[in-house]
Design a protein around this motif. Structure first.
Motif, PDB file in Angstrom:
ATOM      1  N   ARG A   1       0.833  -1.205   0.000  1.00  0.00           N
ATOM      2  CA  ARG A   1       0.000   0.000   0.000  1.00  0.00           C
ATOM      3  C   ARG A   1       0.868   1.256   0.000  1.00  0.00           C
ATOM      4  N   VAL A   2       1.889   1.268   0.845  1.00  0.00           N
ATOM      5  CA  VAL A   2       2.787   2.426   0.930  1.00  0.00           C
ATOM      6  C   VAL A   2       3.523   2.598  -0.398  1.00  0.00           C
ATOM      7  N   ALA A   3       3.970   1.504  -1.000  1.00  0.00           N
ATOM      8  CA  ALA A   3       4.662   1.571  -2.296  1.00  0.00           C
ATOM      9  C   ALA A   3       3.761   2.198  -3.356  1.00  0.00           C
ATOM     10  N   HIS A   4       2.495   1.799  -3.366  1.00  0.00           N
ATOM     11  CA  HIS A   4       1.541   2.355  -4.327  1.00  0.00           C
ATOM     12  C   HIS A   4       1.360   3.861  -4.104  1.00  0.00           C
ATOM     13  N   LEU A   5       1.237   4.267  -2.850  1.00  0.00           N
ATOM     14  CA  LEU A   5       1.089   5.692  -2.529  1.00  0.00           C
ATOM     15  C   LEU A   5       2.326   6.477  -2.939  1.00  0.00           C
ATOM     16  N   ILE A   6       3.503   5.911  -2.681  1.00  0.00           N
ATOM     17  CA  ILE A   6       4.751   6.583  -3.052  1.00  0.00           C
ATOM     18  C   ILE A   6       4.828   6.728  -4.573  1.00  0.00           C
ATOM     19  N   GLN A   7       4.474   5.677  -5.306  1.00  0.00           N
ATOM     20  CA  GLN A   7       4.510   5.732  -6.769  1.00  0.00           C
ATOM     21  C   GLN A   7       3.584   6.823  -7.286  1.00  0.00           C
ATOM     22  N   LYS A   8       2.378   6.866  -6.752  1.00  0.00           N
ATOM     23  CA  LYS A   8       1.400   7.868  -7.162  1.00  0.00           C
ATOM     24  C   LYS A   8       1.912   9.276  -6.864  1.00  0.00           C
ATOM     25  N   GLU A   9       2.487   9.460  -5.692  1.00  0.00           N
ATOM     26  CA  GLU A   9       2.983  10.773  -5.295  1.00  0.00           C
ATOM     27  C   GLU A   9       4.187  11.209  -6.130  1.00  0.00           C
ATOM     28  N   ILE A  10       5.118  10.307  -6.386  1.00  0.00           N
ATOM     29  CA  ILE A  10       6.287  10.671  -7.184  1.00  0.00           C
ATOM     30  C   ILE A  10       5.876  11.024  -8.604  1.00  0.00           C
ATOM     31  N   ASN A  11       4.930  10.282  -9.169  1.00  0.00           N
ATOM     32  CA  ASN A  11       4.425  10.636 -10.504  1.00  0.00           C
ATOM     33  C   ASN A  11       3.841  12.047 -10.495  1.00  0.00           C
ATOM     34  N   ALA A  12       3.095  12.398  -9.460  1.00  0.00           N
ATOM     35  CA  ALA A  12       2.514  13.744  -9.355  1.00  0.00           C
ATOM     36  C   ALA A  12       3.612  14.804  -9.222  1.00  0.00           C
ATOM     37  N   ILE A  13       4.623  14.520  -8.421  1.00  0.00           N
ATOM     38  CA  ILE A  13       5.741  15.460  -8.242  1.00  0.00           C
ATOM     39  C   ILE A  13       6.451  15.683  -9.572  1.00  0.00           C
ATOM     40  N   LEU A  14       6.730  14.608 -10.289  1.00  0.00           N
ATOM     41  CA  LEU A  14       7.440  14.723 -11.561  1.00  0.00           C
ATOM     42  C   LEU A  14       6.632  15.505 -12.595  1.00  0.00           C
TER      43      LEU A  14
ATOM     44  N   LYS B   1      10.209  21.287 -12.916  1.00  0.00           N
ATOM     45  CA  LYS B   1      10.222  21.934 -14.229  1.00  0.00           C
ATOM     46  C   LYS B   1      11.672  22.015 -14.692  1.00  0.00           C
ATOM     47  N   ASN B   2      12.158  20.949 -15.290  1.00  0.00           N
ATOM     48  CA  ASN B   2      13.537  20.901 -15.729  1.00  0.00           C
ATOM     49  C   ASN B   2      13.581  20.241 -17.103  1.00  0.00           C
ATOM     50  N   PRO B   3      14.175  20.921 -18.090  1.00  0.00           N
ATOM     51  CA  PRO B   3      14.224  20.340 -19.435  1.00  0.00           C
ATOM     52  C   PRO B   3      15.051  19.052 -19.508  1.00  0.00           C
ATOM     53  N   GLN B   4      15.941  18.831 -18.542  1.00  0.00           N
ATOM     54  CA  GLN B   4      16.728  17.599 -18.521  1.00  0.00           C
ATOM     55  C   GLN B   4      15.881  16.385 -18.172  1.00  0.00           C
ATOM     56  N   LEU B   5      14.748  16.621 -17.535  1.00  0.00           N
ATOM     57  CA  LEU B   5      13.873  15.516 -17.160  1.00  0.00           C
ATOM     58  C   LEU B   5      13.135  15.053 -18.405  1.00  0.00           C
ATOM     59  N   GLY B   6      13.500  13.878 -18.885  1.00  0.00           N
ATOM     60  CA  GLY B   6      12.872  13.339 -20.089  1.00  0.00           C
ATOM     61  C   GLY B   6      11.458  12.865 -19.791  1.00  0.00           C
ATOM     62  N   PHE B   7      10.897  12.163 -20.755  1.00  0.00           N
ATOM     63  CA  PHE B   7       9.555  11.599 -20.582  1.00  0.00           C
ATOM     64  C   PHE B   7       9.701  10.368 -19.703  1.00  0.00           C
ATOM     65  N   VAL B   8       9.591  10.586 -18.391  1.00  0.00           N
ATOM     66  CA  VAL B   8       9.875   9.544 -17.409  1.00  0.00           C
ATOM     67  C   VAL B   8       8.580   8.950 -16.864  1.00  0.00           C
ATOM     68  N   THR B   9       8.611   7.647 -16.634  1.00  0.00           N
ATOM     69  CA  THR B   9       7.478   6.947 -16.036  1.00  0.00           C
ATOM     70  C   THR B   9       7.984   6.120 -14.870  1.00  0.00           C
ATOM     71  N   ILE B  10       7.315   6.239 -13.741  1.00  0.00           N
ATOM     72  CA  ILE B  10       7.637   5.401 -12.587  1.00  0.00           C
ATOM     73  C   ILE B  10       6.905   4.080 -12.805  1.00  0.00           C
ATOM     74  N   THR B  11       7.671   3.001 -12.995  1.00  0.00           N
ATOM     75  CA  THR B  11       7.055   1.719 -13.332  1.00  0.00           C
ATOM     76  C   THR B  11       6.702   0.895 -12.101  1.00  0.00           C
ATOM     77  N   GLU B  12       7.483   1.066 -11.024  1.00  0.00           N
ATOM     78  CA  GLU B  12       7.247   0.261  -9.829  1.00  0.00           C
ATOM     79  C   GLU B  12       7.988   0.884  -8.647  1.00  0.00           C
ATOM     80  N   VAL B  13       7.439   0.665  -7.476  1.00  0.00           N
ATOM     81  CA  VAL B  13       8.113   1.047  -6.235  1.00  0.00           C
ATOM     82  C   VAL B  13       8.089  -0.170  -5.322  1.00  0.00           C
ATOM     83  N   LYS B  14       9.252  -0.507  -4.799  1.00  0.00           N
ATOM     84  CA  LYS B  14       9.341  -1.604  -3.836  1.00  0.00           C
ATOM     85  C   LYS B  14       9.776  -1.019  -2.506  1.00  0.00           C
TER      86      LYS B  14
END
Length: 112
Positions: free
Chosen positions: A12-25, A30-43
């Motif tokens: 449950r915590v991993a799912h919440l962290i994944q959701k939150e990091i996706n929202a943060i990203l 706001k950085n042009p160096q950040l490519g089209f990134v996807t968080i695939t999994e959190v363990k």
């Protein structure tokens, strides 16, 4: 019942962290160096002390490396914002790791 608790909560915590990091990203970095990134999994470890965040990047090898470096530099920022949203006694230590599963699958397809 008590035996089930350690395995359910980290998921449950991993799912919440994944959701939150996706929202943060998407919203806060706001950085042009950040490519089209996807968080695939959190363990998350059973003690909730460590979180390994797996990501992929759409683009070239250079874009992947630039994104990976940026994520590593932004770890404390991300950890702080995750801690603000997800109420835990201690915020887990976050480590970003590139998820090469898609590349390996494509390579296997090429070989077949």
């Amino acid at each position: 019942m008590v035996g089930e608790m350690p395995s359910k909560r980290p998921k449950r915590v991993a799912h919440l962290i994944q959701k939150e990091i996706n929202a943060i990203l998407q919203k806060q970095i706001k950085n042009p160096q950040l490519g089209f990134v996807t968080i695939t999994e959190v363990k998350v470890t059973d003690d909730l002390q460590h979180a390994t965040v797996y990501f992929t990047v759409y683009g070239s090898e250079e874009e992947r490396k630039a994104t990976e470096e940026l994520l590593k530099r932004m770890t404390s920022f991300v950890r702080y914002h995750v801690a603000q949203t997800i109420r835990l006694r201690l915020s887990p230590e976050i480590v970003f790791r590139y998820d090469d599963t898609i590349q390996r699958a494509a390579r296997i397809d090429e070989l077949i």
